[in-house]
Scaffold this active site. Structure first.
Site, PDB file in Angstrom:
ATOM      1  N   ASP A  56       0.840  -1.194   0.000  1.00 48.84           N
ATOM      2  CA  ASP A  56       0.000   0.000   0.000  1.00 48.84           C
ATOM      3  C   ASP A  56       0.880   1.251   0.000  1.00 48.84           C
ATOM      4  OD1 ASP A  56      -2.363   1.356  -0.019  1.00 48.84           O
ATOM      5  OD2 ASP A  56      -3.106   0.558   1.878  1.00 48.84           O
ATOM      6  N   GLU A  59       3.104   6.470  -2.933  1.00 52.29           N
ATOM      7  CA  GLU A  59       2.969   7.627  -3.820  1.00 52.29           C
ATOM      8  C   GLU A  59       3.168   8.957  -3.101  1.00 52.29           C
ATOM      9  OE1 GLU A  59      -1.222   6.963  -2.241  1.00 52.29           O
ATOM     10  OE2 GLU A  59       0.472   5.725  -2.862  1.00 52.29           O
ATOM     11  N   ASP A 122      -7.759   4.382  -3.987  1.00 46.24           N
ATOM     12  CA  ASP A 122      -8.914   4.780  -3.184  1.00 46.24           C
ATOM     13  C   ASP A 122      -9.950   5.569  -3.987  1.00 46.24           C
ATOM     14  OD1 ASP A 122      -7.408   3.598  -1.277  1.00 46.24           O
ATOM     15  OD2 ASP A 122      -6.893   5.426  -0.204  1.00 46.24           O
TER      16      ASP A 122
END
Length: 415
Positions: A56, A59, A122
């Site tokens: 996860d 970024e 997301d």
């Protein structure tokens, strides 16, 4: 901190912030010692029985920092997820082997397709975000990423029941599938009984299609061609396909048009040719746009002309012997054309190959390899005749040919 394994500030102190976790620091993957330290933590988890890791984030990497190897922090903003995913993937490859190594990665850059698989992050729980997710995923596929999916129902917020149900069909007809959300659960029984029915139907459909899907996964691994393909990739000479971003090809043979509306209205483009509905065998002439209404338990799923689709005998799990009690479904084979299909095993190897050739009204099918108790379903024809090497029985979609004991070749004519 003592060993200098984290990204640093210009003054030499460890870079930290309080977002997501208080005092969180970020591993400096340009430092070989830090990579080993991090990888050793993962090796311990694999030894405990972990099969894969979800990488996860990756970024939100700051640019006001100093790296161990002096890398430009602005350039590292995109390159960081490459080093992150590479480190994790190499641990899995070392511990699990080439045929079992897979990460579930969110952030990526050029080259990260070597460390599959990826998902879209997301997204919001709306029809608009569902469509945007597909558009982004098709673009990622064109950039060389073979496997991509999305959070079914959307991640942020709570999807209305209609969004959830429509997203289920889309999500189960993706390269890989996951129910996932942020503040609320994505289990179907918190919505209604119909949501359970939708999830059950498309889960069973995906499981039965696993011989086809896993074969296309092997193709993606070997060639880089994505499983979920923009229409323009399969039909480069059809200008109508150049801008299509609300439908896709799942492999080279199945056209999927997700429904982005509660009432079920959907418009999609079908390229030239004699296409067929996978669900009921209904013929659909291409070269035109189609607008129709789908109920919650349906989605446009069309089979391309000249396709041979291997369908498995299990609909309750994805991992089974694909070559046992296999049905090969033949769709709209034209004169002078040969349709082929590979049947893989769970190691990603070719277990069997099937081939059907048409000359006039005469067809011949041959099967090579380990497949046993197999059948051929000729879709969209009233009857086969002059059959050699098989017996036939009528099915709702066409005629089912069952080879006689030990036969590896079937010859027949279409009426």
């Amino acid at each position: 901190v003592k060993n200098g394994y984290f990204i640093k500030r210009a003054d030499g102190s460890t870079w930290q912030w309080d977002l997501w976790q208080p005092g969180m620091a970020i591993v400096d993957f340009t430092n070989p010692a830090a990579r080993k330290w991090y990888a050793d933590k993962l090796r311990g988890l694999v030894d405990m029985g972990v099969d894969a890791f979800k990488t996860d984030f990756g970024e939100r990497i700051p640019t006001d920092v100093v790296y161990h190897d002096g890398s430009d922090p602005v350039k590292m903003h995109n390159y960081y997820p490459y080093l992150y995913n590479k480190t994790v993937f190499e641990v899995l490859k070392e511990k699990k082997g080439d045929d079992e190594a897979a990460v579930f990665a969110r952030s990526a850059t050029v080259g990260c397709q070597q460390f599959p698989i990826h998902w879209g992050g997301d997204c919001w729980s709306s029809f608009e975000s569902m469509a945007e997710s597909l558009r982004g995923g098709l673009s990622l596929g064109l950039a060389g990423f073979g496997f991509w999916s999305h959070d079914i129902g959307g991640f942020e917020g709570t999807p209305p029941a209609a969004v959830y149900k429509r997203w289920l069909a889309f999500g189960l007809l993706s390269s890989h599938s996951r129910l996932h959300g942020s503040s609320t659960y994505r289990v179907p029984w918190i919505y209604d009984d119909e949501a359970c029915d939708v999830l059950r139907k498309f889960t069973k459909l995906k499981c039965s299609l696993m011989p086809y899907l896993f074969g296309k996964a092997i193709e993606s691994r070997d060639s880089g061609v994505p499983m979920m393909r923009p229409m323009m990739l399969e039909f480069p000479n059809d200008p109508a396909c150049d801008t299509l971003d609300r439908q896709y090809m799942l492999g080279d043979s199945l056209l999927v048009a997700p429904v982005f509306s509660e009432e079920g209205s959907v418009s999609y483009y079908v390229p030239e040719g004699a296409w067929t509905s996978f669900v009921d065998g209904k013929p659909i002439e291409g070269g035109r746009w189609i607008t129709e209404t789908q109920d919650m338990l349906s989605i446009p799923l069309l089979v391309r002309p000249n396709s041979l689709i291997p369908v498995g005998n299990q609909d309750s799990r994805p991992d089974y012997d694909f070559s046992h009690e296999l049905t090969l479904e033949l769709y709209a084979l034209m004169d002078g054309v040969t349709a082929e299909a590979i049947i893989p095993n769970l190691k990603g190897e070719v277990a069997a190959k099937a081939r059907v050739t048409r000359t006039g009204n005469r067809l011949e099918m041959t099967l090579e390899g380990a497949a046993k108790d197999w059948k051929l379903l000729v879709v969209g024809h009233d009857k086969a005749q002059s059959i050699k090497g098989a017996t036939q029985a009528q099915q709702s979609k066409g005629w089912l040919l069952t080879p006689t004991a030990g036969a590896r070749t079937i010859q027949f004519e279409l009426d």
